[in-house]
Design an enzyme around this catalytic site. Structure first.
Site, PDB file in Angstrom:
ATOM      1  N   CYS A 184       0.862  -1.182   0.000  1.00 20.04           N
ATOM      2  CA  CYS A 184       0.000   0.000   0.000  1.00 20.04           C
ATOM      3  C   CYS A 184       0.896   1.230   0.000  1.00 20.04           C
ATOM      4  O   CYS A 184       1.960   1.227   0.630  1.00 20.04           O
ATOM      5  CB  CYS A 184      -0.885  -0.023   1.245  1.00 20.04           C
ATOM      6  SG  CYS A 184      -2.185   1.214   1.251  1.00 20.04           S
ATOM      7  N   GLU A 234       1.882  -4.780  -5.147  1.00 18.38           N
ATOM      8  CA  GLU A 234       0.739  -5.682  -4.999  1.00 18.38           C
ATOM      9  C   GLU A 234      -0.320  -5.348  -6.040  1.00 18.38           C
ATOM     10  O   GLU A 234      -0.624  -4.187  -6.276  1.00 18.38           O
ATOM     11  CB  GLU A 234       0.169  -5.555  -3.583  1.00 18.38           C
ATOM     12  CG  GLU A 234      -0.954  -6.521  -3.281  1.00 18.38           C
ATOM     13  CD  GLU A 234      -1.420  -6.411  -1.831  1.00 18.38           C
ATOM     14  OE1 GLU A 234      -2.619  -6.178  -1.613  1.00 18.38           O
ATOM     15  OE2 GLU A 234      -0.571  -6.548  -0.925  1.00 18.38           O
TER      16      GLU A 234
END
Length: 403
Positions: A250, A284
């Protein structure tokens, strides 16, 4: 919800949908607040408005003219048109899960946060503890920028700051150059700080799942440093060990510090860690639309700069991976996106005309601070349960040679 006209923050009347209505009793009589979503606007522009900013909707003629968009917004929209149509930031979620997510998060519970010298308008709902909202949604939540503890009133924040003398994030300072520092925070050692960081980030991120279990993650907090302390401007997180080879989970630059090149710095820092680990890495997936734009810009600059440095030499994709720690799939995707891979003499080659190379390097050049690997004071985390790490570059090279 009911269709109405809401007076937008620029003073024009806009067609909107009333998502929620709240009634408050006052000595002078009841007061109503309306949570509205403006037609054709991003969800992050939803807001609470009072009686003075809402009126019945009768026809399109009531609504004001379309807002003139800034050139930057138009450019982003044009670039987004080129994103692969199958790219979906809700990948892995079925329609029921998406509807549930949107239902739970449809109403912002905090309108603004005040952190340090900045007041920032929030974009999305964040699941802070319910006790914080005993009197309804907050117009302003006050955050201690050094500990990320949160308070309903400024007086509560001041009382906390009088007894707390810490002026930097917890964890280890692993990088310092000029006025920029990076702190590594272990989720298992600093659980409260890490969870508060996730709560705070969720106010500005819609597509990410909030991790309640922060133990498997390391958090890298970027700070501007001055005589008063270390002031957080953004962060990224990464798993201590990722089975998929992700080097970033993140990423967020706080709104008050955007357009300073800090997002680019954080991406570059994640790859600097991968290089120190001797691994390949990738963010990710799936990325948000703007996340994909940021990474594509970064990958393009790094790859073209490398090709310029090795002009006239033969480089394989594995060579580029070894020199940059960028996954081969990301390298190929970026080169294909720019039409730089050609089929010639029975094999695929990278072909970049010199004038195009210079043009793209100027356009993609970083703005703001640049990571200096010499200033990184950091040792990789070693997971004792992992016997053989398949993302080590040495393992990739051996595999390629054996193939």
């Amino acid at each position: 919800g009911t269709t109405a006209l809401g007076r937008y923050r620029d003073g024009t009347w806009r067609k909107c949908n009333v998502i929620e209505l709240q009634k408050f009793e006052r000595p002078s009589g009841p007061v109503f607040k309306y949570y509205v979503h403006y037609d054709t606007f991003n969800r992050r522009m939803d807001e609470w408005i009072g009686d003075d900013r809402i009126r019945p909707y009768t026809s399109e003629l009531d609504a004001g003219p379309a807002i003139k968009r800034r050139r930057k917004d138009r450019e982003e929209e044009e670039v987004l048109a080129f994103i692969d149509p199958e790219h979906d930031e809700h990948e892995g979620m079925d329609e029921a899960s998406i509807r549930e997510h949107e239902e739970v998060t449809k109403v912002k519970n905090i309108a603004n946060i005040e952190m340090g010298q900045y007041r920032m308008e929030t974009w999305y709902f964040s699941p802070y503890p319910k006790e914080l909202f005993s009197e309804g949604p907050l117009d302003v939540m006050f955050v201690c920028e050094f500990t990320l503890k949160y308070f309903r009133t400024k007086e509560e924040l001041r009382r906390w700051q009088r007894k707390n003398k810490v002026r930097h994030p917890p964890g280890d300072e692993v990088y310092r150059k000029d006025n920029i520092s990076m702190f590594e925070v272990d989720g298992i050692k600093e659980r409260e700080y890490a969870q508060n960081l996730c709560y705070l980030a969720k106010l500005f991120l819609d597509h990410k799942t909030l991790y309640y279990d922060v133990d498997p993650f390391l958090f890298y907090v970027m700070c501007e440093r001055d005589e008063r302390g270390y002031h957080p401007v953004g962060y990224f997180s990464k798993e201590k060990y990722s089975e998929q080879g992700y080097n970033l989970a993140c990423i967020l630059t706080f709104p008050a510090h955007q357009r300073k090149g800090y997002g680019r710095f954080l991406i570059d820092f994640s790859y600097a860690l991968s290089q120190r680990e001797g691994k390949v890495g990738s963010p990710e997936k799936p990325l948000s639309d703007l996340g994909l734009l940021s990474y594509r810009s970064y990958w393009t600059y790094v790859l073209l700069n490398l090709l310029k440095s090795y002009k006239g030499q033969v480089l394989s994709i594995m060579d580029i991976t070894r020199l940059t720690s960028i996954k081969s799939e990301d390298i190929l995707m970026t080169l294909q996106y720019h039409g730089l891979i050609k089929y010639w003499n029975g094999q695929h080659i990278v072909s970049v005309p010199s004038e195009l190379l210079e043009e793209k390097l100027v356009k993609k050049a970083p703005k703001g601070p640049v990571v200096d690997p010499a200033c990184l004071r950091w040792a990789p985390y070693r997971d004792p349960s992992v016997k053989r790490d398949k993302w080590l570059i040495s393992a990739k090279v051996v595999g390629a040679e054996e193939a």
